[in-house]
Motif scaffolding. Structure first.
Motif, PDB file in Angstrom:
ATOM      1  N   SER A  57       0.847  -1.194   0.000  1.00 22.66           N
ATOM      2  CA  SER A  57       0.000   0.000   0.000  1.00 22.66           C
ATOM      3  C   SER A  57       0.878   1.238   0.000  1.00 22.66           C
ATOM      4  O   SER A  57       2.065   1.164   0.344  1.00 22.66           O
ATOM      5  CB  SER A  57      -0.917   0.014   1.231  1.00 22.66           C
ATOM      6  OG  SER A  57      -0.154   0.183   2.424  1.00 22.66           O
ATOM      7  N   PRO A  58       0.323   2.398  -0.383  1.00 21.66           N
ATOM      8  CA  PRO A  58       1.064   3.645  -0.188  1.00 21.66           C
ATOM      9  C   PRO A  58       1.327   3.848   1.297  1.00 21.66           C
ATOM     10  O   PRO A  58       0.459   3.584   2.135  1.00 21.66           O
ATOM     11  CB  PRO A  58       0.115   4.715  -0.738  1.00 21.66           C
ATOM     12  CG  PRO A  58      -0.834   3.975  -1.626  1.00 21.66           C
ATOM     13  CD  PRO A  58      -0.991   2.623  -1.012  1.00 21.66           C
ATOM     14  N   GLY A  59       2.521   4.298   1.640  1.00 26.53           N
ATOM     15  CA  GLY A  59       2.880   4.500   3.041  1.00 26.53           C
ATOM     16  C   GLY A  59       3.500   5.856   3.274  1.00 26.53           C
ATOM     17  O   GLY A  59       3.401   6.758   2.439  1.00 26.53           O
ATOM     18  N   GLY A  60       4.169   6.016   4.397  1.00 25.34           N
ATOM     19  CA  GLY A  60       4.734   7.313   4.761  1.00 25.34           C
ATOM     20  C   GLY A  60       3.619   8.306   5.032  1.00 25.34           C
ATOM     21  O   GLY A  60       2.649   8.010   5.731  1.00 25.34           O
ATOM     22  N   VAL A  61       3.717   9.490   4.457  1.00 33.52           N
ATOM     23  CA  VAL A  61       2.703  10.525   4.673  1.00 33.52           C
ATOM     24  C   VAL A  61       1.347  10.108   4.105  1.00 33.52           C
ATOM     25  O   VAL A  61       0.305  10.646   4.497  1.00 33.52           O
ATOM     26  CB  VAL A  61       3.171  11.861   4.074  1.00 33.52           C
ATOM     27  CG1 VAL A  61       3.141  11.826   2.545  1.00 33.52           C
ATOM     28  CG2 VAL A  61       2.349  13.026   4.603  1.00 33.52           C
ATOM     29  N   ALA A  62       1.339   9.126   3.193  1.00 33.20           N
ATOM     30  CA  ALA A  62       0.074   8.643   2.629  1.00 33.20           C
ATOM     31  C   ALA A  62      -0.814   8.005   3.683  1.00 33.20           C
ATOM     32  O   ALA A  62      -2.040   7.984   3.538  1.00 33.20           O
ATOM     33  CB  ALA A  62       0.352   7.642   1.507  1.00 33.20           C
ATOM     34  N   ASN A  63      -0.215   7.468   4.764  1.00 32.21           N
ATOM     35  CA  ASN A  63      -1.025   6.885   5.835  1.00 32.21           C
ATOM     36  C   ASN A  63      -1.994   7.916   6.406  1.00 32.21           C
ATOM     37  O   ASN A  63      -3.192   7.668   6.540  1.00 32.21           O
ATOM     38  CB  ASN A  63      -0.127   6.360   6.956  1.00 32.21           C
ATOM     39  CG  ASN A  63       0.755   5.210   6.522  1.00 32.21           C
ATOM     40  OD1 ASN A  63       0.481   4.542   5.543  1.00 32.21           O
ATOM     41  ND2 ASN A  63       1.827   4.989   7.259  1.00 32.21           N
ATOM     42  N   MET A  64      -1.454   9.072   6.764  1.00 29.87           N
ATOM     43  CA  MET A  64      -2.285  10.093   7.391  1.00 29.87           C
ATOM     44  C   MET A  64      -3.226  10.739   6.385  1.00 29.87           C
ATOM     45  O   MET A  64      -4.385  11.028   6.698  1.00 29.87           O
ATOM     46  CB  MET A  64      -1.418  11.145   8.074  1.00 29.87           C
ATOM     47  CG  MET A  64      -2.173  12.006   9.071  1.00 29.87           C
ATOM     48  SD  MET A  64      -1.091  13.117   9.991  1.00 29.87           S
ATOM     49  CE  MET A  64      -0.043  11.962  10.861  1.00 29.87           C
ATOM     50  N   ALA A  65      -2.744  10.964   5.166  1.00 28.87           N
ATOM     51  CA  ALA A  65      -3.600  11.567   4.142  1.00 28.87           C
ATOM     52  C   ALA A  65      -4.817  10.690   3.873  1.00 28.87           C
ATOM     53  O   ALA A  65      -5.950  11.183   3.766  1.00 28.87           O
ATOM     54  CB  ALA A  65      -2.803  11.787   2.857  1.00 28.87           C
ATOM     55  N   THR A  66      -4.607   9.392   3.775  1.00 29.07           N
ATOM     56  CA  THR A  66      -5.716   8.473   3.531  1.00 29.07           C
ATOM     57  C   THR A  66      -6.677   8.446   4.707  1.00 29.07           C
ATOM     58  O   THR A  66      -7.903   8.458   4.533  1.00 29.07           O
ATOM     59  CB  THR A  66      -5.181   7.058   3.249  1.00 29.07           C
ATOM     60  OG1 THR A  66      -4.346   7.097   2.095  1.00 29.07           O
ATOM     61  CG2 THR A  66      -6.316   6.076   3.022  1.00 29.07           C
ATOM     62  N   ALA A  67      -6.131   8.402   5.920  1.00 26.35           N
ATOM     63  CA  ALA A  67      -6.984   8.383   7.114  1.00 26.35           C
ATOM     64  C   ALA A  67      -7.868   9.617   7.174  1.00 26.35           C
ATOM     65  O   ALA A  67      -9.059   9.530   7.497  1.00 26.35           O
ATOM     66  CB  ALA A  67      -6.122   8.278   8.370  1.00 26.35           C
ATOM     67  N   LEU A  68      -7.320  10.778   6.852  1.00 29.82           N
ATOM     68  CA  LEU A  68      -8.100  12.018   6.860  1.00 29.82           C
ATOM     69  C   LEU A  68      -9.190  11.986   5.796  1.00 29.82           C
ATOM     70  O   LEU A  68     -10.342  12.348   6.051  1.00 29.82           O
ATOM     71  CB  LEU A  68      -7.172  13.205   6.614  1.00 29.82           C
ATOM     72  CG  LEU A  68      -6.180  13.541   7.727  1.00 29.82           C
ATOM     73  CD1 LEU A  68      -5.062  14.427   7.197  1.00 29.82           C
ATOM     74  CD2 LEU A  68      -6.875  14.212   8.898  1.00 29.82           C
ATOM     75  N   ALA A  69      -8.831  11.560   4.581  1.00 28.05           N
ATOM     76  CA  ALA A  69      -9.802  11.535   3.486  1.00 28.05           C
ATOM     77  C   ALA A  69     -10.939  10.565   3.780  1.00 28.05           C
ATOM     78  O   ALA A  69     -12.104  10.842   3.472  1.00 28.05           O
ATOM     79  CB  ALA A  69      -9.102  11.158   2.181  1.00 28.05           C
ATOM     80  N   ARG A  70     -10.629   9.423   4.380  1.00 28.00           N
ATOM     81  CA  ARG A  70     -11.674   8.439   4.668  1.00 28.00           C
ATOM     82  C   ARG A  70     -12.618   8.899   5.773  1.00 28.00           C
ATOM     83  O   ARG A  70     -13.729   8.381   5.892  1.00 28.00           O
ATOM     84  CB  ARG A  70     -11.042   7.101   5.033  1.00 28.00           C
ATOM     85  CG  ARG A  70     -10.395   6.411   3.843  1.00 28.00           C
ATOM     86  CD  ARG A  70      -9.949   5.015   4.155  1.00 28.00           C
ATOM     87  NE  ARG A  70      -9.448   4.363   2.962  1.00 28.00           N
ATOM     88  CZ  ARG A  70      -9.065   3.089   2.894  1.00 28.00           C
ATOM     89  NH1 ARG A  70      -9.147   2.328   3.981  1.00 28.00           N
ATOM     90  NH2 ARG A  70      -8.613   2.580   1.778  1.00 28.00           N
ATOM     91  N   LEU A  71     -12.187   9.876   6.558  1.00 28.43           N
ATOM     92  CA  LEU A  71     -13.071  10.435   7.579  1.00 28.43           C
ATOM     93  C   LEU A  71     -13.867  11.634   7.055  1.00 28.43           C
ATOM     94  O   LEU A  71     -14.518  12.331   7.826  1.00 28.43           O
ATOM     95  CB  LEU A  71     -12.251  10.833   8.814  1.00 28.43           C
ATOM     96  CG  LEU A  71     -11.646   9.647   9.578  1.00 28.43           C
ATOM     97  CD1 LEU A  71     -10.772  10.141  10.719  1.00 28.43           C
ATOM     98  CD2 LEU A  71     -12.740   8.707  10.091  1.00 28.43           C
ATOM     99  N   GLY A  72     -13.785  11.875   5.754  1.00 25.28           N
ATOM    100  CA  GLY A  72     -14.623  12.888   5.134  1.00 25.28           C
ATOM    101  C   GLY A  72     -14.004  14.270   5.050  1.00 25.28           C
ATOM    102  O   GLY A  72     -14.704  15.227   4.693  1.00 25.28           O
ATOM    103  N   LEU A  73     -12.711  14.404   5.334  1.00 21.07           N
ATOM    104  CA  LEU A  73     -12.067  15.711   5.262  1.00 21.07           C
ATOM    105  C   LEU A  73     -11.453  15.916   3.881  1.00 21.07           C
ATOM    106  O   LEU A  73     -10.839  15.008   3.317  1.00 21.07           O
ATOM    107  CB  LEU A  73     -10.979  15.823   6.330  1.00 21.07           C
ATOM    108  CG  LEU A  73     -11.453  15.695   7.785  1.00 21.07           C
ATOM    109  CD1 LEU A  73     -10.300  15.949   8.740  1.00 21.07           C
ATOM    110  CD2 LEU A  73     -12.602  16.645   8.088  1.00 21.07           C
ATOM    111  N   HIS A  74     -11.617  17.115   3.340  1.00 18.73           N
ATOM    112  CA  HIS A  74     -11.019  17.453   2.056  1.00 18.73           C
ATOM    113  C   HIS A  74      -9.518  17.628   2.269  1.00 18.73           C
ATOM    114  O   HIS A  74      -9.080  18.589   2.909  1.00 18.73           O
ATOM    115  CB  HIS A  74     -11.636  18.740   1.500  1.00 18.73           C
ATOM    116  CG  HIS A  74     -13.131  18.680   1.414  1.00 18.73           C
ATOM    117  ND1 HIS A  74     -13.927  19.810   1.421  1.00 18.73           N
ATOM    118  CD2 HIS A  74     -13.995  17.640   1.320  1.00 18.73           C
ATOM    119  CE1 HIS A  74     -15.194  19.468   1.343  1.00 18.73           C
ATOM    120  NE2 HIS A  74     -15.259  18.146   1.278  1.00 18.73           N
ATOM    121  N   THR A  75      -8.754  16.712   1.715  1.00 19.92           N
ATOM    122  CA  THR A  75      -7.332  16.589   2.050  1.00 19.92           C
ATOM    123  C   THR A  75      -6.464  16.915   0.850  1.00 19.92           C
ATOM    124  O   THR A  75      -6.681  16.398  -0.252  1.00 19.92           O
ATOM    125  CB  THR A  75      -7.037  15.160   2.540  1.00 19.92           C
ATOM    126  OG1 THR A  75      -7.891  14.859   3.654  1.00 19.92           O
ATOM    127  CG2 THR A  75      -5.590  15.026   2.967  1.00 19.92           C
TER     128      THR A  75
END
Length: 381
Positions: A57-75
């Motif tokens: 999977s994408p990792g590094g900063v992608a972990n947090m970016a994905t988590a934010l987007a999946r919670l409905g935040l425009h990232t």
């Protein structure tokens, strides 16, 4: 592909026409993560170990970016991507699969994607990474300057593009001793709330004054060991109170004990215990925790609710492969809430801690367990 439930926007009641289009901005290095799970023990020198599970999977900063987007935040993510198959996979997974804005990101010709191999066993993980610092635009092959740097690997954000971040409600920074990122001050000056974590201080000085960008932060989220070392205290709770003298919100993660937070403006404190789960892969759990706390803060929830939500999202993430693909969306959260209330051995008082979810979650949820995105590169649809 995202497993989010359409229509859930945690900030819906707070949005106004004059608000920025971006909820959260972040920048950093995207890795291609290859994760091995199901190892009975650490690999032994001179032998071959077989893992019962593997994912990518994408990792590094992608972990947090994905988590934010999946919670409905425009990232919005600013990152460099290699022009190899790994980079193409990570770009498509984030932009097409998760809906993350990559307009501030770029593909670097001739630069290969950083890679991390993570081995999960005995509730911990061991990682091996390889990568080179992304060259500045003037140093990209075919333009003036040299090609990719062949010096020591780095996980530092590419300095070429976050100098003028987009206007956003919040931004997330990783603080490094002795280094200041100009974009952090710019983002704060334009109204963004800055949330920051920090890594291990390799200098051994553990000096808060060596973190100049801390002065721009709304919230600082170290783990217990980091917090105690930086504050010269012997207790994580004492460390949180000491940090609250430097930032409006101090959040100290306590591992299996949950998290403790102090509001420096009011002096209010809150602690929420961790949710006990059987962890498959702890990769990215800290990033998911931060994403959950950012979501609750932007939604203006009470401090204890923010901690509970952050801990819940982190707990759900460690039950799946990978740091980014394991990040839960509202579908996973709704399914958990629906299921947990049907179990006979649940403490009613503990369940009450999460009752605030009732107003957020859909009345119907998908069946548990949920099918996730396939963490494998190259499968054809």
């Amino acid at each position: 592909m995202s497993t989010d439930t359409p229509g859930i926007d945690p900030l819906l009641a707070l949005r106004a026409p004059q608000d920025p289009a971006c909820d959260v901005f972040l920048t950093g290095t995207v890795f291609l993560d290859i994760i091995f799970t199901g190892l009975d023990s650490a690999p032994v020198r001179g032998t071959e170990s077989w893992a019962r599970g593997m994912g990518s999977s994408p990792g590094g900063v992608a972990n947090m970016a994905t988590a934010l987007a999946r919670l409905g935040l425009h990232t919005s993510l600013a990152a460099a991507f290699g022009d190899d198959h790994y980079g193409e996979y990570c770009w498509d997974a984030l932009e097409q699969g998760e809906g993350i804005d990559l307009s501030m990101s770029r593909t670097v010709p001739g630069w290969h994607s950083p890679v991390t191999v993570s081995m999960a066993y005995e509730g911990e993980r061991t990682m091996v990474s390889h990568g080179h610092e992304a060259p500045a635009p003037s140093a990209v092959p075919g333009q003036a300057g040299a090609g990719p740097t062949e010096t020591a690997p780095t996980t530092a954000p590419d300095p070429a593009f976050p100098r003028c971040p987009p206007r956003a409600r919040a931004a997330i920074a990783s603080l490094v001793p002795g280094r200041s990122e100009p974009w952090v001050a710019t983002a704060a000056r334009h109204g963004a709330l800055i949330f920051a974590d920090v890594g291990w201080d390799e200098t051994g000085r553990w000096d808060l004054d060596a973190l100049p960008d801390l002065a721009h932060c709304e919230a600082f989220l170290p783990n217990a060991e980091e917090a105690m070392r930086y504050t010269r205290t012997g207790c994580p709770r004492a460390a949180a109170h000491a940090l609250a003298e430097r930032v409006p919100l101090a959040v100290v993660t306590l591992g299996a004990e949950g998290a403790y937070a102090v509001d420096g403006r009011t002096g209010a404190a809150a602690q929420v215990p961790a949710i006990e789960v059987e962890a498959l892969d702890p990769t990215g759990a800290g990033d998911v925790f931060v994403a959950g706390f950012v979501t609750g803060t932007l939604a203006d929830w009470p401090l204890a609710d923010r901690l509970a939500f952050a801990g819940l999202t982190a707990a759900l993430s460690v039950q799946e492969f990978g740091g980014s693909l394991s990040a839960p969306g509202w579908a996973e959260i709704a399914a958990w809430w629906q299921r947990i209330r049907t179990l006979d051995d649940q403490d009613p008082t503990a369940l009450e801690r999460y009752a605030f979810l009732e107003e957020l979650l859909p009345t119907t949820a998908r069946a548990w367990p949920l099918r996730r995105a396939v963490p494998t590169i190259g499968f054809r649809q």
